[in-house]
Design a protein around this motif. Structure first.
Motif: not given
Length: 161
Positions: A2-4, A6, A15-18, A146
């Protein structure tokens, strides 16, 4: 995996997450067409060809919210790399929000305007099922931290995965 990350830009925080990209626009901005086009270009620079759900949050203390900017967000050119988009506008624009929603919903069923961030995120989750692709869910590590990234490191992270 999983990439996360800010990423802080002068006009907002990404902000990118899931599989969900949240863009919180900075306060005291004129939210117009050129700004929204910069946001879209930044998304493409950060995420490349990855397709995501996108949540755009307009701050309560914006200087102006241009109708053309929100209309553009529902056009096919603005949706490149976005499978669903929710735009959260301040509550004091409720009447205008409803008119925009009616206009946008006739153009694209995958774009919607909200006044509540939680409701917008729930709508995105309902439409997307999950923000994480199945292949990433199988290999995801629990409790991954993150990270804060620059545009260069964010692009490098995605090219590795």
């Amino acid at each position: 995996m999983s990439h996360s990350f800010t990423y802080k830009a002068p006009y907002g925080v990404f902000h990118f997450s899931d599989g969900l990209l949240t863009v919180e626009l900075a306060e005291d901005l004129i939210v117009d067409l050129p700004l929204m086009q910069r946001v879209a270009a930044q998304r493409q620079e950060l995420l490349g060809q990855r397709e995501v759900a996108e949540l755009i949050v307009v701050p309560r203390d914006h200087l102006l919210l241009d109708r053309a900017a929100l209309t553009w967000l529902a056009q096919s050119g603005a949706l490149t790399g976005v499978h669903h988009r929710a735009v959260v506008v301040p509550a004091h624009l409720l009447v205008w929000r409803d008119r925009l929603y009616q206009m946008i919903s006739r153009m694209r069923p995958n774009v919607r305007v909200f006044r509540n961030r939680r409701v917008a995120k729930a709508w995105l989750q309902e439409r997307a099922g999950t923000f994480m692709p199945l292949k990433d869910m199988e290999s995801a590590t629990v409790g991954a931290e993150p990270t804060v990234a620059t545009a260069e490191t964010a692009v490098a992270d995605f090219s590795e995965g």
